[in-house]
Enzyme design. Sequence first.
Site, mmCIF file in Angstrom:
data_model
loop_
_atom_site.group_PDB
_atom_site.id
_atom_site.type_symbol
_atom_site.label_atom_id
_atom_site.label_comp_id
_atom_site.label_asym_id
_atom_site.label_seq_id
_atom_site.Cartn_x
_atom_site.Cartn_y
_atom_site.Cartn_z
ATOM 1 N N ARG A 23 0.663 -1.047 -0.016
ATOM 2 C CA ARG A 23 -0.022 0.591 0.196
ATOM 3 C C ARG A 23 0.474 0.982 0.000
ATOM 4 O O ARG A 23 0.842 2.428 -0.472
ATOM 5 C CB ARG A 23 -1.031 0.087 0.923
ATOM 6 C CG ARG A 23 -1.888 -0.890 0.953
ATOM 7 C CD ARG A 23 -2.746 -1.048 2.185
ATOM 8 N NE ARG A 23 -1.926 -1.985 3.360
ATOM 9 C CZ ARG A 23 -2.139 -1.872 5.108
ATOM 10 N NH1 ARG A 23 -3.297 -1.500 5.087
ATOM 11 N NH2 ARG A 23 -1.363 -2.922 5.546
ATOM 12 N N ASP B 30 -4.190 -3.024 -2.150
ATOM 13 C CA ASP B 30 -4.780 -2.877 -1.045
ATOM 14 C C ASP B 30 -5.169 -4.809 -1.552
ATOM 15 O O ASP B 30 -6.059 -4.479 -1.565
ATOM 16 C CB ASP B 30 -5.664 -2.560 0.360
ATOM 17 C CG ASP B 30 -5.715 -2.898 0.882
ATOM 18 O OD1 ASP B 30 -6.008 -3.847 1.493
ATOM 19 O OD2 ASP B 30 -6.295 -1.524 2.130
ATOM 20 N N TYR C 169 -5.312 -14.472 14.861
ATOM 21 C CA TYR C 169 -4.369 -14.375 14.058
ATOM 22 C C TYR C 169 -4.229 -15.810 13.682
ATOM 23 O O TYR C 169 -3.157 -16.160 12.673
ATOM 24 C CB TYR C 169 -3.328 -13.178 15.020
ATOM 25 C CG TYR C 169 -1.536 -13.725 13.962
ATOM 26 C CD1 TYR C 169 -2.076 -13.088 13.203
ATOM 27 C CD2 TYR C 169 -0.879 -14.097 14.278
ATOM 28 C CE1 TYR C 169 -0.864 -12.747 11.553
ATOM 29 C CE2 TYR C 169 0.478 -14.611 13.494
ATOM 30 C CZ TYR C 169 -0.395 -13.941 12.148
ATOM 31 O OH TYR C 169 0.964 -13.815 11.539
ATOM 32 N N PRO D 249 7.743 -19.311 10.024
ATOM 33 C CA PRO D 249 8.419 -18.900 10.631
ATOM 34 C C PRO D 249 7.808 -18.232 12.294
ATOM 35 O O PRO D 249 6.722 -18.218 12.532
ATOM 36 C CB PRO D 249 8.730 -17.743 10.380
ATOM 37 C CG PRO D 249 8.365 -17.384 8.705
ATOM 38 C CD PRO D 249 6.909 -18.756 8.848
ATOM 39 N N THR E 149 10.520 -7.540 12.757
ATOM 40 C CA THR E 149 10.312 -6.749 11.690
ATOM 41 C C THR E 149 9.449 -6.063 11.914
ATOM 42 O O THR E 149 9.024 -5.811 13.137
ATOM 43 C CB THR E 149 8.821 -7.754 10.224
ATOM 44 O OG1 THR E 149 8.430 -8.648 11.058
ATOM 45 C CG2 THR E 149 10.269 -8.870 9.537
HETATM 46 P P1 NDP Z 1 5.647 -6.226 8.485
HETATM 47 O O1 NDP Z 1 4.537 -5.142 9.522
HETATM 48 O O2 NDP Z 1 7.376 -5.830 8.154
HETATM 49 O O3 NDP Z 1 5.523 -6.946 6.189
HETATM 50 C C1 NDP Z 1 3.985 -6.748 6.388
HETATM 51 C C2 NDP Z 1 4.047 -6.426 4.897
HETATM 52 O O4 NDP Z 1 2.572 -6.862 4.410
HETATM 53 C C3 NDP Z 1 4.231 -4.834 4.587
HETATM 54 O O5 NDP Z 1 5.178 -4.786 3.375
HETATM 55 C C4 NDP Z 1 2.868 -4.493 4.329
HETATM 56 O O6 NDP Z 1 2.716 -3.101 3.279
HETATM 57 C C5 NDP Z 1 2.273 -5.403 3.929
HETATM 58 N N1 NDP Z 1 0.479 -5.667 4.310
HETATM 59 C C6 NDP Z 1 -0.393 -5.438 4.950
HETATM 60 N N2 NDP Z 1 -1.247 -5.295 4.764
HETATM 61 C C7 NDP Z 1 -1.232 -5.382 3.963
HETATM 62 C C8 NDP Z 1 -2.838 -4.964 2.712
HETATM 63 N N3 NDP Z 1 -4.134 -4.757 3.419
HETATM 64 N N4 NDP Z 1 -2.737 -5.104 1.449
HETATM 65 C C9 NDP Z 1 -1.320 -4.856 0.960
HETATM 66 N N5 NDP Z 1 -0.037 -5.249 1.651
HETATM 67 C C10 NDP Z 1 0.220 -5.325 3.521
HETATM 68 O O7 NDP Z 1 5.293 -7.663 8.912
HETATM 69 P P2 NDP Z 1 6.378 -9.443 8.405
HETATM 70 O O8 NDP Z 1 6.936 -9.031 7.467
HETATM 71 O O9 NDP Z 1 7.155 -9.810 9.284
HETATM 72 O O10 NDP Z 1 5.160 -9.754 7.638
HETATM 73 C C11 NDP Z 1 4.770 -10.860 6.208
HETATM 74 C C12 NDP Z 1 4.418 -11.981 6.169
HETATM 75 O O11 NDP Z 1 5.045 -13.352 7.647
HETATM 76 C C13 NDP Z 1 3.086 -11.926 7.410
HETATM 77 O O12 NDP Z 1 2.244 -12.581 6.462
HETATM 78 C C14 NDP Z 1 3.155 -11.914 8.495
HETATM 79 O O13 NDP Z 1 1.961 -12.522 8.695
HETATM 80 C C15 NDP Z 1 4.209 -13.169 8.553
HETATM 81 N N6 NDP Z 1 5.066 -13.901 9.365
HETATM 82 C C16 NDP Z 1 5.796 -13.304 9.544
HETATM 83 C C17 NDP Z 1 6.176 -13.542 11.182
HETATM 84 C C18 NDP Z 1 7.393 -12.339 12.213
HETATM 85 O O14 NDP Z 1 6.918 -12.762 13.766
HETATM 86 N N7 NDP Z 1 7.544 -11.159 11.552
HETATM 87 C C19 NDP Z 1 6.358 -14.970 11.795
HETATM 88 C C20 NDP Z 1 5.826 -15.216 11.135
HETATM 89 C C21 NDP Z 1 4.689 -14.943 9.900
HETATM 90 P P3 NDP Z 1 2.232 -2.532 3.585
HETATM 91 O O15 NDP Z 1 1.521 -1.603 5.297
HETATM 92 O O16 NDP Z 1 2.814 -0.991 2.181
HETATM 93 O O17 NDP Z 1 0.414 -2.151 3.295
HETATM 94 C C1 8X3 Z 2 4.011 -14.850 13.702
HETATM 95 C C2 8X3 Z 2 4.173 -15.485 14.960
HETATM 96 O O1 8X3 Z 2 3.981 -16.362 16.737
HETATM 97 O O2 8X3 Z 2 4.285 -14.270 16.889
HETATM 98 O O3 8X3 Z 2 3.359 -14.930 12.733
HETATM 99 O O4 8X3 Z 2 2.066 -15.090 16.220
HETATM 100 S S1 8X3 Z 2 3.630 -15.341 15.768
#
Ligand code: NDP
Ligand code: 8X3
Length: 253
Positions: free
Chosen positions: A34, A60, A153, A183, A188
């Site tokens: 976004r 989005d 979640y 993961p 992040t």
């Molecule tokens: P970040 O918050 O750093 O990045 C999330 C990304 O998702 C951003 O680029 C954001 O872009 C995008 N996003 C969120 N909502 C929307 C939307 N409605 N439309 C388009 N893009 C969207 O988090 P992570 O990099 O950690 O997360 C990435 C993925 O990994 C997620 O699916 C998360 O659930 C998963 N994950 C993360 C873990 C963690 O511990 N960090 C562990 C396990 C899984 P923008 O806001 O610019 O739209």
């Molecule tokens: C993100 C990992 O365990 O914090 O998906 O929900 S946790």
Amino acid sequence: MPKIALITGATAGIGEACAKVFASFHYNLILTGRRTDRLQRLAEQLRDEHGVDVRVLTMDVRKKAEVESQLNSLEQDWKAVDVLINNAGLSQGLDPLQDGNTDDWDTMIDTNVKGLLYVTKVVSNWMIVRKEGHIVNLGSIAGKEVYQNGNVYCASKHAVDALNKAMRIDLLPHGIRVSAIHPGAVETEFSEVRFKGDTERAKKVYEGYEPLLAQDIAETIWFMVSRPKHVNINDLVIMPVAQANSVYWNKEK
Ligand code: NDP
Ligand code: 8X3
């Protein structure tokens, strides 16, 4: 002919790290999210550093019409997507179900489940025409286990786990590879988003142990994607050494 990867949620964290890793292996990239300014800055950096071609789509993933029109606006050459990384996702809140914020529930389900579906429907049909492609879904340890206050979640990531299996079955006749990576804690912007900008609370999530880095996940996704064409890694759970599962941690006191 360079390959093409489409990464959702490339403005931060794991998506941004994937963009950098795939660019370093000379993939052309379609970056979505976004926040257009971040996407454009990243695109410029990758063009400069790796000489790759990059398209930026502001969308989005919750908005079906926007997803369809943005994806379909790509020139035909760019629809030859080799790798789709379904990464866009988030958590909002960490409360008992009975106290949950229903708007947060909508946001998580609309983003993590419906958004992933909208993007996949369009891109998988491009892959079907070419009889090849690889879809990598970002699940989570939260999609394998349920933890206290994780309720919606966790449910949304369990849905990703189910959809990963479903895609693999439905796309089987078309030769498309489908994988999920799940993961544990990755440092992040995830926790900042979960706690709605409360950076102090977010920082605490990663204190007292060494969390995974976005780069760890991006490199592992690259490993999954770069296996020989007859190999599919169905499902990969990846954790910090200090995290056994969603509940047990080895943190410094
Ligand atoms: P970040 O918050 O750093 O990045 C999330 C990304 O998702 C951003 O680029 C954001 O872009 C995008 N996003 C969120 N909502 C929307 C939307 N409605 N439309 C388009 N893009 C969207 O988090 P992570 O990099 O950690 O997360 C990435 C993925 O990994 C997620 O699916 C998360 O659930 C998963 N994950 C993360 C873990 C963690 O511990 N960090 C562990 C396990 C899984 P923008 O806001 O610019 O739209
Ligand atoms: C993100 C990992 O365990 O914090 O998906 O929900 S946790």
